[in-house]
Design a protein around this motif. Sequence first.
Motif, PDB file in Angstrom:
ATOM      1  N   ASN A  16       0.807  -1.218   0.000  1.00 15.84           N
ATOM      2  CA  ASN A  16       0.000   0.000   0.000  1.00 15.84           C
ATOM      3  C   ASN A  16       0.841   1.270   0.000  1.00 15.84           C
ATOM      4  N   LEU A  17       2.154   1.129  -0.145  1.00 21.21           N
ATOM      5  CA  LEU A  17       3.021   2.301  -0.132  1.00 21.21           C
ATOM      6  C   LEU A  17       2.703   3.214  -1.305  1.00 21.21           C
ATOM      7  N   LYS A  18       2.580   4.506  -1.017  1.00 20.33           N
ATOM      8  CA  LYS A  18       2.306   5.496  -2.063  1.00 20.33           C
ATOM      9  C   LYS A  18       3.595   6.288  -2.310  1.00 20.33           C
ATOM     10  N   PHE A  19       4.069   6.254  -3.557  1.00 22.99           N
ATOM     11  CA  PHE A  19       5.331   6.941  -3.842  1.00 22.99           C
ATOM     12  C   PHE A  19       5.334   7.524  -5.243  1.00 22.99           C
ATOM     13  N   CYS A  20       6.269   8.445  -5.461  1.00 24.01           N
ATOM     14  CA  CYS A  20       6.504   9.023  -6.777  1.00 24.01           C
ATOM     15  C   CYS A  20       7.909   8.645  -7.224  1.00 24.01           C
ATOM     16  N   LEU A  36       9.148  -0.178  -9.821  1.00 26.42           N
ATOM     17  CA  LEU A  36       8.823   1.172  -9.370  1.00 26.42           C
ATOM     18  C   LEU A  36       7.844   1.861 -10.320  1.00 26.42           C
ATOM     19  N   TRP A  37       8.066   1.740 -11.615  1.00 19.43           N
ATOM     20  CA  TRP A  37       7.214   2.420 -12.589  1.00 19.43           C
ATOM     21  C   TRP A  37       5.760   1.951 -12.466  1.00 19.43           C
ATOM     22  N   SER A  38       5.578   0.667 -12.297  1.00 13.95           N
ATOM     23  CA  SER A  38       4.220   0.117 -12.298  1.00 13.95           C
ATOM     24  C   SER A  38       3.384   0.598 -11.119  1.00 13.95           C
ATOM     25  N   ARG A  39       4.036   1.042 -10.046  1.00 15.65           N
ATOM     26  CA  ARG A  39       3.287   1.413  -8.833  1.00 15.65           C
ATOM     27  C   ARG A  39       3.337   2.902  -8.511  1.00 15.65           C
ATOM     28  N   ALA A  40       4.118   3.674  -9.251  1.00 13.66           N
ATOM     29  CA  ALA A  40       4.312   5.083  -8.913  1.00 13.66           C
ATOM     30  C   ALA A  40       3.069   5.919  -9.215  1.00 13.66           C
ATOM     31  N   ALA A  41       2.799   6.887  -8.325  1.00  6.61           N
ATOM     32  CA  ALA A  41       1.658   7.789  -8.509  1.00  6.61           C
ATOM     33  C   ALA A  41       1.974   8.883  -9.521  1.00  6.61           C
ATOM     34  N   LEU A  42       3.217   9.337  -9.542  1.00  4.74           N
ATOM     35  CA  LEU A  42       3.698  10.302 -10.528  1.00  4.74           C
ATOM     36  C   LEU A  42       5.079   9.846 -10.975  1.00  4.74           C
ATOM     37  N   ARG A  43       5.403  10.120 -12.252  1.00  9.54           N
ATOM     38  CA  ARG A  43       6.679   9.689 -12.814  1.00  9.54           C
ATOM     39  C   ARG A  43       7.314  10.854 -13.559  1.00  9.54           C
ATOM     40  N   ALA A  44       8.570  11.126 -13.236  1.00  6.22           N
ATOM     41  CA  ALA A  44       9.252  12.269 -13.846  1.00  6.22           C
ATOM     42  C   ALA A  44      10.673  11.896 -14.239  1.00  6.22           C
ATOM     43  N   CYS A  45      11.226  12.639 -15.180  1.00 10.52           N
ATOM     44  CA  CYS A  45      12.627  12.479 -15.572  1.00 10.52           C
ATOM     45  C   CYS A  45      13.345  13.808 -15.382  1.00 10.52           C
ATOM     46  N   ALA A  46      14.543  13.741 -14.838  1.00  7.58           N
ATOM     47  CA  ALA A  46      15.395  14.920 -14.744  1.00  7.58           C
ATOM     48  C   ALA A  46      16.340  14.915 -15.947  1.00  7.58           C
ATOM     49  N   LYS A 111       5.344  20.397  -6.098  1.00  9.82           N
ATOM     50  CA  LYS A 111       4.231  21.281  -6.482  1.00  9.82           C
ATOM     51  C   LYS A 111       3.103  20.481  -7.130  1.00  9.82           C
ATOM     52  N   LYS A 112       3.455  19.498  -7.944  1.00 14.98           N
ATOM     53  CA  LYS A 112       2.433  18.670  -8.595  1.00 14.98           C
ATOM     54  C   LYS A 112       1.733  17.764  -7.579  1.00 14.98           C
ATOM     55  N   ILE A 113       2.487  17.260  -6.616  1.00 13.90           N
ATOM     56  CA  ILE A 113       1.885  16.454  -5.553  1.00 13.90           C
ATOM     57  C   ILE A 113       0.833  17.275  -4.814  1.00 13.90           C
ATOM     58  N   GLU A 114       1.179  18.512  -4.489  1.00 16.82           N
ATOM     59  CA  GLU A 114       0.261  19.390  -3.768  1.00 16.82           C
ATOM     60  C   GLU A 114      -0.945  19.761  -4.629  1.00 16.82           C
ATOM     61  N   LYS A 115      -0.704  20.053  -5.903  1.00 14.58           N
ATOM     62  CA  LYS A 115      -1.794  20.444  -6.801  1.00 14.58           C
ATOM     63  C   LYS A 115      -2.804  19.313  -6.975  1.00 14.58           C
ATOM     64  N   LEU A 118      -2.177  14.641  -3.633  1.00 13.63           N
ATOM     65  CA  LEU A 118      -1.730  13.269  -3.401  1.00 13.63           C
ATOM     66  C   LEU A 118      -1.166  13.083  -2.004  1.00 13.63           C
ATOM     67  N   GLN A 119      -1.402  11.920  -1.451  1.00 13.18           N
ATOM     68  CA  GLN A 119      -0.757  11.514  -0.205  1.00 13.18           C
ATOM     69  C   GLN A 119       0.437  10.636  -0.592  1.00 13.18           C
ATOM     70  N   VAL A 120       1.631  11.096  -0.309  1.00 13.28           N
ATOM     71  CA  VAL A 120       2.845  10.400  -0.740  1.00 13.28           C
ATOM     72  C   VAL A 120       3.666   9.991   0.477  1.00 13.28           C
ATOM     73  N   ASP A 121       4.015   8.712   0.533  1.00 15.49           N
ATOM     74  CA  ASP A 121       4.807   8.194   1.648  1.00 15.49           C
ATOM     75  C   ASP A 121       6.297   8.395   1.440  1.00 15.49           C
ATOM     76  N   VAL A 122       6.742   8.361   0.183  1.00 13.20           N
ATOM     77  CA  VAL A 122       8.170   8.483  -0.116  1.00 13.20           C
ATOM     78  C   VAL A 122       8.349   8.885  -1.571  1.00 13.20           C
ATOM     79  N   ILE A 123       9.431   9.590  -1.852  1.00  9.98           N
ATOM     80  CA  ILE A 123       9.823   9.905  -3.224  1.00  9.98           C
ATOM     81  C   ILE A 123      11.085   9.105  -3.517  1.00  9.98           C
ATOM     82  N   VAL A 124      11.055   8.362  -4.621  1.00 10.39           N
ATOM     83  CA  VAL A 124      12.171   7.485  -4.995  1.00 10.39           C
ATOM     84  C   VAL A 124      12.862   8.054  -6.218  1.00 10.39           C
ATOM     85  N   ALA A 125      14.160   8.314  -6.094  1.00 13.04           N
ATOM     86  CA  ALA A 125      14.974   8.718  -7.238  1.00 13.04           C
ATOM     87  C   ALA A 125      15.771   7.502  -7.691  1.00 13.04           C
TER      88      ALA A 125
END
Length: 244
Positions: A16-20, A36-46, A111-115, A118-125
Motif C-alpha cells: 500500500n506504499l504510495k510513492f513518486c 517502481l514504474w508500475s506502482r508510482a503515482a507520478l513519474r518524472a525524468c530529470a 508542487k504537482k503532488i500538492e496540486k 496526493l498523499q505520498v509516503d516516499v519519493i524514490v529517485a
Amino acid sequence: MERAFTPLECLLPAGNLKFCLLILNQPFNKGHFHCLWSRAALRACADGGANLLYHITEGSQESFLPDYISGDFDSIQPEVKEYYKVKGCELIETMDQDLTDFTKCLQILQKKIEKKGLQVDVIVALGGLGGRFDQTMASVETLFHATNITPSPVIVIQECSLIYLLQPGKHKLHVDTGLEGPWCGLIPIGNPCESVTTTGLRWNLTNQALRFGTLVSTSNTYDNSGIVTIETDKPLLWTMAVKS
C-alpha cells in the motif's frame, strides 16, 4: 518522536506504499525500474534521465511516458526530447544553474503532488549514484535541499546501493524485506555528528562521534533482528546494499 521507515518497501512487488518516481541520468537496474514504474503515482525524468527511460523501454516507449521531463536540457538527446514532446509529455525548462536538475525536478514534483492532493509516503529517485563522483555528491546534496522542499522522505537507489538522509532525532529502520544486501553504513557527510547511538547493527555505536578523520561507519552489517534504530544529533547519511 521516533520515525519508522522501511527503506526498501518501494521495491516490494505489492503493498500500500504510495510513492513518486524520479529518474536521474545514470544507468539503473531494469528490474527495479519496472517494479517502481508500475506502482508510482507520478513519474518524472530529470533531463538526461529521459534518455535512459527511452532506451530501457525500447520497442514499448509509448507504454512508459513520464508525467513530465524537466531540466536545462543540456543532456537530453534531441530525438528523445522530440519523441516525448510529440507524445504529449510536459517539458519544463529550468535554467537555474545554482541548483542541479535533480533538485529542480524535485521542486516541480512537490508542487504537482500538492496540486493533485496526493498523499505520498516516499519519493524514490532512480539513478544518481554511479559514474562521475561530483554528480554522486550532487545527489547527496539534493537530499539536504529536499528537507526544505518536501515533507516526504526521499531515497536514491542505483544498482546495489541506496542512500537516505536521516534528520536529527530517533529513527527505526525496518530491514527485513528480504531485499537487503549484506552491508550498510552511516556517513557524517555535510557535518560531523557528535552523538550517534544505534541498535541492530553488528558494530553498534553508543553516544559516539562520527566525523571524517576520526570515525565513519562503513562496511557495517546487521545483527539479524530485522530492525535498526539510530539516534543522531545532526543529519546523517544512511546507506545500504540492495539485492539485484
